[in-house]
Design a protein around this motif. Structure first.
Motif, mmCIF file in Angstrom:
data_model
loop_
_atom_site.group_PDB
_atom_site.id
_atom_site.type_symbol
_atom_site.label_atom_id
_atom_site.label_comp_id
_atom_site.label_asym_id
_atom_site.label_seq_id
_atom_site.Cartn_x
_atom_site.Cartn_y
_atom_site.Cartn_z
ATOM 1 N N GLN A 1 0.818 -1.207 0.000
ATOM 2 C CA GLN A 1 0.000 0.000 0.000
ATOM 3 C C GLN A 1 0.859 1.269 0.000
ATOM 4 N N VAL B 1 -11.525 -1.987 0.569
ATOM 5 C CA VAL B 1 -10.745 -2.198 1.791
ATOM 6 C C VAL B 1 -11.482 -3.165 2.705
ATOM 7 N N ALA C 1 -5.509 3.490 3.194
ATOM 8 C CA ALA C 1 -6.667 2.941 3.907
ATOM 9 C C ALA C 1 -6.751 3.534 5.311
#
Length: 316
Positions: free
Chosen positions: A80, A118, A276
């Motif tokens: 990420q 997510v 996220a």
């Protein structure tokens, strides 16, 4: 180290079954069995005890799982971090029981609607356990309550942002006389979560440092706020919990006395900033009751029984 092998190992450890792990991973059971055998051969120890219907971790397997969880979480965080275009992947969130009950449902709904890609992996535990899990890379972030000046947590160990302010109340059985000081408390037992819960620590300190139930104070450890409230209503215990939680269970007859205010923080490791997590933090801050809250700062409530304990009040 083969990440795919670790993912298979974690799935079998969680499911305690090759068949269920295979379903979870979208593999055939024989492939999962082969991968576990390959991993054990590489390490040189047995990771599982094979029973008729279950695969249980050996002591070595339990130790290895802790490392595997951290490695897999770091790998996901790295993916990420290097491709921060939009929130994706898994966000491992820890929380106190009270926040899950009264604060998180609406923000989690909004987050899921905004970022369906997510996956939220949500778990609950007392504050101390949550902090250990964040620092150990088993959680990405956690909702915790930590009074300022706690000796066991270094000032820079975590990045924290206050998101909710909780009015704690002291619960006593129905018909209990008014409580102004700890000496007024009649029951000598405190219904609370296991050690590591900040609210338990605050209640215990107030009771024992103010001469109330210090002599012979016992604990009735429970697993939920419903159980805590029931024990109090039965007359055997007192308890301390957020007013927001009590309001969810109005049907139980107990006496409530304002105790003190405590902030709930969203905590993470320093520098942790995946898309996220940032999206989750932003939604929590939009849901915060602190910026527009008319309550006084934590520990300074003029109607709080804690006002009789200057040491406790100053620590919040």
């Amino acid at each position: 180290m083969d990440i795919a092998l670790l993912e298979v190992f974690r799935a079998v450890a969680c499911e305690q079954s090759v068949t269920k792990a295979a379903e979870r991973l979208g593999r055939v059971p024989s492939n999962v069995t082969t991968k576990i055998q390959q991993l054990e051969a590489e390490i040189g120890v047995s990771l599982f005890q094979r029973e008729t219907k279950r695969m249980l971790l050996t002591p070595q397997g339990a130790t290895y799982l802790d490392y595997a969880e951290r490695i897999l979480n770091l790998a996901d965080e790295a993916r990420q971090a290097v491709n921060p275009t939009r929130p994706t992947g898994t966000l491992r969130v820890g929380s106190m029981e009270c926040s899950v009950a009264s604060r998180l449902p609406a923000p989690l709904t909004r987050f899921n609607q905004a970022w369906p890609e997510v996956a939220i992996d949500l778990s609950t535990a007392p504050t101390r356990s949550l902090i250990d899990a964040v620092l150990g890379h088993r959680l990405d972030c956690a909702l915790i309550a930590v009074p300022a000046g706690e000796w066991w947590l270094a000032p820079d160990a975590l990045e924290k942002v206050p998101v909710f302010r909780e009015q704690l109340v002291l619960l006593t059985p129905a018909g209990h006389p008014e409580v102004r000081t700890a000496q007024d408390v009649k029951p000598r037992a405190l219904a609370a979560f296991a050690p590591g819960c900040t609210y338990r620590e605050l209640a215990q300190n107030w009771l024992t440092e103010n001469g109330g139930t210090a002599a012979g104070l016992t604990f009735h450890e429970v697993k939920s706020y419903h159980a805590m409230l029931a024990c109090t209503a039965a007359g055997a215990c007192i308890s301390v919990m957020p007013k927001s939680v009590v309001e969810l269970m109005r049907h139980v007859a107990v006496e409530t006395t304002p105790f003190t205010t405590v902030d709930t923080y969203l905590a993470c490791r320093p520098g942790f900033a995946t898309p996220a997590f940032q999206a989750f933090r932003d939604i929590l801050l939009e849901s915060s009751n602190i910026a527009s809250n008319n309550d006084q700062p934590p520990g300074s409530g003029s109607h709080s029984v804690v006002k009789h304990n200057s040491k406790l009040s100053s620590s919040l």
